[in-house]
Design a protein around this motif. Sequence first.
Motif, short mmCIF file in Angstrom:
data_model
loop_
_atom_site.label_atom_id
_atom_site.label_comp_id
_atom_site.label_asym_id
_atom_site.label_seq_id
_atom_site.Cartn_x
_atom_site.Cartn_y
_atom_site.Cartn_z
N LEU A 1 29.41 83.20 25.90
CA LEU A 1 29.59 83.00 27.48
C LEU A 1 29.03 81.91 27.99
O LEU A 1 27.94 82.13 27.34
CB LEU A 1 28.28 84.04 27.81
CG LEU A 1 28.82 85.64 27.19
CD1 LEU A 1 28.01 86.64 28.78
CD2 LEU A 1 30.32 86.07 28.31
N ILE B 1 26.94 80.04 32.15
CA ILE B 1 26.39 80.64 33.50
C ILE B 1 26.69 79.30 34.09
O ILE B 1 26.88 78.59 34.00
CB ILE B 1 24.42 81.09 33.42
CG1 ILE B 1 24.46 82.02 31.87
CG2 ILE B 1 23.99 80.60 34.48
CD1 ILE B 1 22.65 81.74 31.83
N VAL C 1 29.21 84.38 35.90
CA VAL C 1 29.43 84.20 33.94
C VAL C 1 30.41 83.71 33.37
O VAL C 1 31.08 84.93 33.93
CB VAL C 1 28.36 85.25 33.24
CG1 VAL C 1 27.82 84.75 31.79
CG2 VAL C 1 27.00 84.74 33.95
N LEU D 1 19.94 85.65 30.69
CA LEU D 1 20.72 86.46 31.02
C LEU D 1 20.16 87.58 30.38
O LEU D 1 20.50 88.22 29.16
CB LEU D 1 22.19 86.81 30.67
CG LEU D 1 22.85 85.59 31.04
CD1 LEU D 1 24.42 85.28 30.30
CD2 LEU D 1 23.25 85.41 32.60
N TYR E 1 21.63 91.30 29.80
CA TYR E 1 22.97 91.02 29.32
C TYR E 1 23.68 92.37 28.28
O TYR E 1 23.96 93.62 28.44
CB TYR E 1 23.22 90.67 28.05
CG TYR E 1 24.28 90.51 26.85
CD1 TYR E 1 25.56 90.25 27.74
CD2 TYR E 1 24.37 90.80 25.96
CE1 TYR E 1 26.46 90.25 26.78
CE2 TYR E 1 25.40 90.35 24.96
CZ TYR E 1 26.16 90.35 25.10
OH TYR E 1 27.36 90.85 24.80
#
Length: 209
Positions: free
Chosen positions: A66, A68, A79, A102, A105
Amino acid sequence: MSLEDIKGTYDSVFSLGDLCLTSIQLKKNNLRPFSGVLDWMASPSLSNVNRLLKNRFVGFMDLPNLRIIGYASDQLICVSDDGYQIVSNHDFEVGKNTLSHLGGYPEVREKFDRRIKRFLEKMETSKRILFVRTEGTFEEVLELESILSKMVKHDFRILIVNHTDVSGLTEKNWPIERVSVVELPNQDIWNANDHFWKMMFDGVQLSGK
């Protein structure tokens, strides 16, 4: 296949992207019985979606993949899953999540795990499934049909909606089994084509409805 060939009753209907538009239209036409994995995400490349399906979602939205991007709105953070080039605009709320961390998450992960599990279960148990995707080339759709034919235990159909410079709903005759393809005007895909979507889904319904 023509639009006439997708008419009938389905146990499950899933959006395969490429934007939220598909899920919005399924909801407007009472064909969204539950959330799908790609409902509120941006998946511009059907080739990457094909790879995601072929991999049965392994690695999807895993934290190491991931990145951002920034703020999607005042309330949401954008994301990217760089492994599959698929972007979340609606999952990470501001507050729990920041541009550097995050924190929310685990909740997002749990939601996607739940949706993935349901998707894979429906591939095994549904007697008839409709998949709807906006934007795809002939080669990509041919690959999609091949991948789904290995995943889906029973019957399925695919509706592909490409936005082009046509002035109205235009059916295309692509020689791919189980696939109907249409083109819609691309001037205002979010608001101006509602009546065309209603026409496409005329005669399509969910079992038990």
